[in-house]
Write an enzyme that holds these catalytic residues in place. Sequence first.
Site, short mmCIF file in Angstrom:
data_model
loop_
_atom_site.label_atom_id
_atom_site.label_comp_id
_atom_site.label_asym_id
_atom_site.label_seq_id
_atom_site.Cartn_x
_atom_site.Cartn_y
_atom_site.Cartn_z
N ILE A 88 0.85 -1.20 0.00
CA ILE A 88 0.00 0.00 0.00
C ILE A 88 0.89 1.25 0.00
O ILE A 88 1.77 1.39 0.85
CB ILE A 88 -0.93 0.00 1.23
CG1 ILE A 88 -1.79 -1.28 1.25
CG2 ILE A 88 -1.82 1.24 1.24
CD1 ILE A 88 -2.66 -1.50 0.04
N ASN A 102 -5.53 -5.79 7.07
CA ASN A 102 -5.17 -6.90 6.20
C ASN A 102 -5.35 -8.21 6.96
O ASN A 102 -5.24 -8.23 8.19
CB ASN A 102 -3.71 -6.76 5.75
CG ASN A 102 -3.28 -7.86 4.80
OD1 ASN A 102 -4.00 -8.23 3.88
ND2 ASN A 102 -2.08 -8.37 5.01
N HIS A 104 -3.62 -12.03 7.06
CA HIS A 104 -2.45 -12.79 6.62
C HIS A 104 -2.66 -14.25 7.02
O HIS A 104 -3.09 -14.52 8.14
CB HIS A 104 -1.17 -12.23 7.26
CG HIS A 104 0.06 -12.87 6.74
ND1 HIS A 104 0.58 -12.56 5.51
CD2 HIS A 104 0.87 -13.81 7.27
CE1 HIS A 104 1.67 -13.29 5.31
NE2 HIS A 104 1.86 -14.07 6.35
#
Length: 187
Positions: A88, A102, A104
């Site tokens: 980003i 996010n 993961h």
Amino acid sequence: MKRIVIFASGSGSNAENIISFFREKPEVTVAAVLTNKSSAKVLERCDRLGVPAFYFNKPAFKDSDAVLNILQGLNTDLIVLAGFLWKIPSNLINAFPNKIINIHPALLPKYGGKGMYGERVHQAVKENNETETGITIHYVNENYDEGAIIFQAKTTVEPSDNAEAIAQKVHQLEYQHFPKVIEKVLS
């Protein structure tokens, strides 16, 4: 009403799960899905689900404010990365501080960083004989997978599990927890 924008690069199964979850929540809407791949299956899912979806290329993302302008035009409250693989850029991080999260597919800080995504993560977990793995939902900063951790969930890794079996276990955790964590972050 809170407005989410999802960034996705692939099939969009997590995006669809999030969209479906918030369909039942009148106080939250998925305003749009943005993708960096014109052939991403997430575009087909969005079309079927009636959610606006936009494709952007690398120059629009990294070298201009085009994506930032879209996000601001959508009155975005939270950006959710769901299988989005590009780093980003700072203009988005600065415009949306602690408003980009996010997911993961591992227990960070293990198996994070540039190039660690999808099957690569699960293969590394297997090769290192880990007995557990899981998901990490975290804020996004300037570095891959280094933002503050919001939530983690674990699953066991059996000696007989291959990377595909590990991936299936991790996907179940994603589907179970990601929408609920997004809801908490928004409240």
